[in-house]
Scaffold this active site. Sequence first.
Site, PDB file in Angstrom:
ATOM      1  N   GLY A   1       0.809  -1.212   0.000  1.00 52.28           N
ATOM      2  CA  GLY A   1       0.000   0.000   0.000  1.00 52.28           C
ATOM      3  C   GLY A   1       0.847   1.269   0.000  1.00 52.28           C
TER       4      GLY A   1
ATOM      5  N   SER B   1      -3.450   0.485   3.147  1.00 51.04           N
ATOM      6  CA  SER B   1      -2.454  -0.558   3.386  1.00 51.04           C
ATOM      7  C   SER B   1      -3.017  -1.928   3.027  1.00 51.04           C
ATOM      8  CB  SER B   1      -1.998  -0.525   4.843  1.00 51.04           C
ATOM      9  OG  SER B   1      -3.099  -0.670   5.704  1.00 51.04           O
TER      10      SER B   1
ATOM     11  N   ARG C   1       4.285  -6.765  10.788  1.00 50.85           N
ATOM     12  CA  ARG C   1       3.688  -7.043  12.101  1.00 50.85           C
ATOM     13  C   ARG C   1       2.737  -5.919  12.506  1.00 50.85           C
ATOM     14  NH1 ARG C   1       6.060 -11.147  15.133  1.00 50.85           N
ATOM     15  NH2 ARG C   1       4.980 -10.453  16.986  1.00 50.85           N
TER      16      ARG C   1
ATOM     17  N   LEU D   1      13.154 -10.924   3.040  1.00 49.51           N
ATOM     18  CA  LEU D   1      13.314 -12.362   2.811  1.00 49.51           C
ATOM     19  C   LEU D   1      12.508 -12.859   1.613  1.00 49.51           C
ATOM     20  CD1 LEU D   1      12.985 -13.616   6.504  1.00 49.51           C
ATOM     21  CD2 LEU D   1      15.089 -13.249   5.216  1.00 49.51           C
ATOM     22  N   GLY D   2      11.430 -12.179   1.310  1.00 49.47           N
ATOM     23  CA  GLY D   2      10.578 -12.647   0.234  1.00 49.47           C
ATOM     24  C   GLY D   2       9.272 -11.865   0.215  1.00 49.47           C
TER      25      GLY D   2
ATOM     26  N   VAL E   1       5.033 -12.082   0.661  1.00 47.91           N
ATOM     27  CA  VAL E   1       3.803 -12.764   1.060  1.00 47.91           C
ATOM     28  C   VAL E   1       2.860 -12.688  -0.135  1.00 47.91           C
ATOM     29  CG1 VAL E   1       1.837 -12.664   2.625  1.00 47.91           C
ATOM     30  CG2 VAL E   1       4.122 -12.040   3.456  1.00 47.91           C
TER      31      VAL E   1
ATOM     32  N   TYR F   1       1.777   6.393  21.630  1.00 47.95           N
ATOM     33  CA  TYR F   1       1.895   7.007  20.310  1.00 47.95           C
ATOM     34  C   TYR F   1       2.169   8.493  20.488  1.00 47.95           C
ATOM     35  CZ  TYR F   1       0.880   6.757  15.307  1.00 47.95           C
ATOM     36  OH  TYR F   1       0.990   6.734  13.947  1.00 47.95           O
TER      37      TYR F   1
END
Lengths: 695, 618
Positions: free
Chosen positions: B193, B264, B273, B327-328, B330, B534
């Site tokens: 996104g 997103s 995460r 790493l790659g 999804v 935040y």
Amino acid sequence: MEDHEQSRNAWITKDDPKLVSGKHKDMFDDILDDRRHSSDFRWFTRSRDVPNFKLNKPRSPDEIKEHVMNSDRVKYAIEQVCKESNLPLSEVTIQAKSILDEMAHNLRLGAVRSFAYFLIKAMKKLFKRIYVNDEGVQKVREIIKDYPVLVMPTHRSYLDFLLVSFIFYNYDLPLPAIAAAMDFMGMKFFGWLLRNCGAFYIRRSFGDDQLYWAVFTEYVQTQIANGDNPVSFYVEGTRSRTQKSYAPRLGMLQASLETYFKSHTPDIMIIPISISYDRVLEESLYAYELLGVPKPKESTSGLLKARSILQEDFGCVHMFFGDPISIRQYSDGKVDRSSHNLAPRYIASLSQEEQELIRSLSHHIILKHQKNMVISPWSLIASILVQCKEGITISQLIKEVEWLKRQASSIGGYIDWPGNETAEAVTRHSIALHSNIVRVSEEDIVELLHIPRVSTNKTDPLFQTAAQHIMLSLYRNQLMHIFARVAIISSILNGCRESTLSIDDLYTSYTFLETLLNRDFIFQPGHSKIDFEQALLTLTHSCGVIVENKQVLVEKSVNKHTTYFSQMFEPFLIGYWILCRYLLSMDPNVHGKPLSKPPKSIIKDAQSLSARLITEGVIRHYEVLSLDMMNNALNSFYFMGAVRKEKRDGITYMYPSMTPLSQITQQLVKCVDVPPLPSVSINVDAKTVTVNAKL
Amino acid sequence: MASKIQHCIACTTKNKSVAGDSVNFHSCSAQKINEAPTIPKRRQELLKWNGWGYKDSKFTVSKDSQIELSGERYRLSGKKLPHLKDWISAVIGVNLDYRAPAQGEITAADIPIPIKHEEFIDDVKRAGISFSDDCQDRLFRAHGHTLHEIFRLREGTFERIPDLVVWPDNHNEVVNVVELACKYNVVIIPFGGGTTVSGALECPPLEQRMIVSLDTSQMNKILWVDEKNLTVHAECGIIGQDLERFLAEKGYCTGHEPDSMEFSSLGGWVATRASGMKKNIYGNIEDMIVHIKFVTPRGVMEKNCQVPRISAGPDIHHFILGSEGTLGIVTEVTIKIRPLPQCKKYGSIVFPEFQNGVGCLREIAKQRCAPASIRLMDNEQFQFGHALKPEDSSILSSFLDGLKKFYITKLKGFDPQKLSVATLLFEGTKEEVAAQEKRVYEIAANFGGLPAGADNGERGYMLTFSIAYIRDLALEYYVVAESFETSVPWDRCLDLCQNVKERLHRECKDRGVQFPPYVTCRVTQTYDAGACVYFYFGFNYRGISNPVHLYETIEGCARDEVLANGGSISHHHGVGKVRKRWLKKTVGDVGLGAMKALKAYIDPQNIFGNDNLMIGNL
């Protein structure tokens, strides 16, 4: 004053420099001046505009205590003690409560006001002027709004305690909570009054009493974190009887700064305050204490007796508020506060880095103290007189004083020398202020007075004379910190038998003496090299020491400067040497190990040896009778491995370790002329000292 | 906006390995969707090229100095915000006479010449995979939304941008692209996104190989819904709002609502995460995931089952979660769904001070009765929310009036300069919501909190959606601003908030910021053992030559302070490039070494060479 007629401008009515008001002086203002010209009553009843820490949640002294009892830290400690002692929770809780009751202050404005009223009366009687650097106080005013503040004054008199409160009251600052020793608490009325004015009482030592630690730590930390009051304590731990800075004590500083290291506060500001007295209230008391005459317990009647003191003139006081030290800035990059992330913050812990930082900071604070001390002309005079025990003509004295003044100024001491007076006037005035120690004879010879001390017949006349000399040395001690580094180098040069000395060898000897003397003088840990180079630079630039090709030309370098500086140091080196000799004499060569003794008896015995040597006329420095000096020396020897410790029935015993001790002795002898003592035997049991050989 | 866009559920042409006789599919035809995905390939047609969000939505200042949000997308849209101007001038020292307009379009001439690997491009073309080397397409994928990236778009140029953009349509095409990349040693940077705030999308400036931006936006199909097990299987490129809208039609939701959910993507959530506003009911992304299909240079990594829990060594999902494209990629995700709640209700509580609120949140967490969302705003943020109150508030009860009433009656003694507001969102059946409300307000009362109405609650949540747009307005008037976040144990929560704010103020002062900075925080999530905090931080940079550098320096100090106060490197924004320097300290040498070893095994050629997280020298 009458009008003077030399005015060149009509609008200047008086331009005689002598007419300048004593109220202002350099960066100082006399705060008593206003008090002498307006009503004390209005002063102590006026409304005060007090700045407050912005994150403070107002609490009463009782609420602070309540917080402490309910804190995780104290609860945890109570739990631990219950486990270890098998006592019921309720009983340990009561113990904790009574520790807290004994400790806590009860700061109330009402009490403060009446106290202030008493103080202003006393201060006006005692002192001519109390000078304060206004700018420094204004900085404190500002900073108190933004950060928790630790007030850390020098400690050379009982009056420090009162003066700090008094100044804070006078400048509309929040009254500090002051850590006080328990002996104050014993005084009936004053103990109570001081408690109500913000004193909280800390036991001198509480070792591993974890309940006491927990209550104490929480009590201090919560007040810092919430900024209830500035917290005040003495980094030296106790009053300096010698008028030199004492080596720092770290406990209170550790407890305080843990608040920052565990991120309870965004920062903590430390305000070093240097308090310089023209004349110290306790001068003779200190002298006898240093010699080992037991110190009278503080009591109210004792303090009332001090009323007679109110009739005496104690000159001026200078209080210098140093630049605030931000612990965040000081520790930036040196400690990692996140090391505390893995355990609850109420379990006491400080990382290695933090402990080292605190040690270095404590020295830093003391050095700041020293830098901001005001040196009185009397200190200069005393320094000269200490070296001229037989007396000196006033004209010679003045010459020497002026010379010393130049040296002190050029190294960076602030000398309180009035610009509008002649040297003779200043000298005579100072002598008059200290007429209990010295006098000017009719032949204009300045000489020491005898101190009449009738009440204690027991006191050895030797000690009475010594007391008088020590009193004088107290004032010389007030400026010793200025010369400590150059004096070390001078002593080495003076003792050197070669024609040249390499800088490297000089530095090696320098670090030896620095390590040896670091309880009598304060050196920043890890700064030896810088200090050494700085001091050598001073000596080469303005004291005639010559360095060529990384070699000091010793013969050409020894001059009035180096001789004077090393003589200043001589009493200390001789004192240490005497202790060396005494300890060496302990070697029995029978059971393979010298006899162990408690440190106190070692010191006392060494003092006996000193007394003997003075009586025999071998040594002329009465200062070596000082137990404080012997104690410092013994501690240094211990840290240098020349003396070892062992516990017997829980009591510390010490015994010399001969090889390192003889090495220290040999190195020491290189720096100072010692009388020849081929062999000395000391009969310890009979408490007499016999020096075998011809002296 | 997108009501006209219908979502199709498309199955891939490949046969899916589906287990279980109890599985009930909402299958759909495997035909290709005719309509464009919500976000077109040419993103710049719908979205701002140099700011946040939709082109049509923007805070504007009219000639008579009235601020309003243009467009019709949001509740605030089209309403005048009479208080905002005074607030920004009083709090941040913004003077609307001093404008700092952004530069015009960055054209091909300003963009570095692409490094082209012709054989790779030929093979991509041959495989029928959509791609583009248009400079605007490439530029759009060269950045996320950190301050320095947006500032660069407004004021500067890029040293390095992707050389090519590819739009695979499905898992197999991704496998194909990754294989080609390995074959020709080409770098792949996955793009979902584009809402990252960790610098994760920035191209390593010194990279000499061709950089391909792999845009997943065309992989937005929902492949099946399994009502027996309450899971949905979707492609990685589907964006939050589309997923929820589709599921809502079936009476379900995932409940994952990060503030960026308009833009997103599902794959992006996994790779970073992510955490959603309503995690108290639905969990964070790691709690929702049932299965992940992950394409790496070594091949596809996935589990062979879709089970609620497994004991099979370290969970390979946790290698993927938060891997930040190192790493790659999804490609497909099976994620839990829940029936839509019957009742949804906002609420708010006023506390006399922030610390009462923190105490209350801690107690609510302790009793595990937190509503879907509970956030505690400090006074500064409450004031900000208040400044965003529209002029036309006939629907809303005027907060100010309401508050005045409170003062006179119940709230007597609340200092408007100290009070703090918690906003609440309840979800569940009517009875559940009523019971939750009762319990929460009872706890609040013990901490001196008083219910302050649904409108204040809703306004609080509105603020989070509009804040990203407000940053663009701020930049227009010499204000640099950004948010950052952390997680912290309960016992240090209050100290952390206080010390970090204090540190920001102090650094601004020490570093010569002329105007008082705006610093505010909220406790935005609660957990058993701690909270997520935040922060917003911004300052007026008039008189400062290098505002972004200064901003980053000060934010760095703030992060140091966070860590010193027991806080973490990040709760959900991730590490990317901007927080790399704290990673080693966070996970230790062995932890970092393990990550590097994983990287070395899975991607020895550093095909996924976006330089995030553990890659390179920290």
